[in-house]
Scaffold this active site. Structure first.
Site, PDB file in Angstrom:
ATOM      1  N   GLU A 155      -3.359   1.136  -6.462  1.00 51.64           N
ATOM      2  CA  GLU A 155      -2.330   0.220  -6.933  1.00 51.64           C
ATOM      3  C   GLU A 155      -2.160   0.443  -8.432  1.00 51.64           C
ATOM      4  OE1 GLU A 155      -0.341  -1.205  -5.157  1.00 51.64           O
ATOM      5  OE2 GLU A 155      -1.279  -1.764  -3.263  1.00 51.64           O
ATOM      6  N   CYS A 166       0.879  -1.173   0.000  1.00 51.41           N
ATOM      7  CA  CYS A 166       0.000   0.000   0.000  1.00 51.41           C
ATOM      8  C   CYS A 166       0.911   1.216   0.000  1.00 51.41           C
ATOM      9  CB  CYS A 166      -0.905   0.004   1.229  1.00 51.41           C
ATOM     10  SG  CYS A 166      -1.941   1.489   1.367  1.00 51.41           S
TER      11      CYS A 166
END
Length: 245
Positions: free
Chosen positions: A112, A2
């Site tokens: 992402e 993340c």
């Protein structure tokens, strides 16, 4: 992994959502659609009150990128934005925080990237995706926090002498997130907030059992503007859906 996320809710809203009993109204963060490592973020944590000793749930501003108490430099944090669930309870940098300094990091969702191969007419590029709970609810990302004393600041009473830093716990990605990136942040369900935040709860196996997939896997993943690739860009326009889905 993340490496960027979104957090736009106000401290007043977060205080209500997480049943916070105390926060400093003088420490405010603007909504952000492009939170990056070393940025200041909101964290929900529980600590004993200095005067009464009573455990209180707090909303605090912390720096993203955990700096262990024994680190020689605050620069360490830039490399420690994530802690792997598989080893978080045993790695020297995280095990003490996992035992008694756990927090929740509120997020609307996270980003992402997928590499788009080069073609005859275009270079290879990275396409960002925004991954969030399908119902639009807040994500309570599982995190750890730590305190670090900056040796460059002379007095202990100077607020700048002490850094409070955090990291996001991650796991193998599943469902919508899995097709985008092999890792994803873990979350804590509302029914488990109390057990996760309680610093007296130190059974590693029981704590790891509380870690779950955000929104129990009911996630929406959509391609969004490549403006998010630059950390200096911010604003709701970053979440505009593109045709890459």
């Amino acid at each position: 992994m993340c490496g960027r996320y979104v957090s736009t809710r106000s401290p007043q809203e977060l205080a209500g959502l997480f049943q916070v009993t105390g926060w400093n109204p003088e420490r405010l963060l603007e909504p952000s659609w492009n939170i990056a490592p070393t940025d200041d973020v909101w964290a929900v944590l529980e600590r004993a009150d200095r005067e009464s000793g009573e455990l209180k749930r707090q909303l605090r501003v912390v720096r993203w990128g955990l700096v262990p108490s024994w680190a020689k430099s605050g620069d360490t944090g830039a490399k420690m934005i994530n802690a792997r669930m598989e080893t978080v309870h045993e790695k020297p940098a995280y095990r003490r925080a996992f035992a008694k300094r756990r927090c929740l990091l509120p997020a609307d969702g996270f980003y992402e990237w997928v590499t788009i191969p080069a073609t005859g007419t275009a270079k290879a590029r990275k396409q960002p995706y925004f991954i969030s709970p399908a119902d639009g609810q807040v994500m309570a990302m599982a995190g750890l926090y730590e305190f670090w004393r900056d040796p460059a600041v002379a007095g202990d009473e100077d607020p700048a002498a002490w850094w409070t830093t955090c990291t996001v716990i991650t796991t193998e990605a599943t469902d919508s997130a899995g097709r985008i990136h092999p890792r994803m942040p873990l979350a804590i369900s509302p029914t488990d907030y109390e057990a996760w935040l309680d610093p007296a709860h130190q059974d590693a196996d029981e704590l790891r059992a509380l870690l779950s997939t955000p929104a129990h896997g009911d996630l929406d993943a959509r391609a969004v503007s490549t403006e998010v690739n630059n950390v200096r860009n911010n604003g709701p326009q970053l979440l505009k859906r593109t045709g890459e889905d």
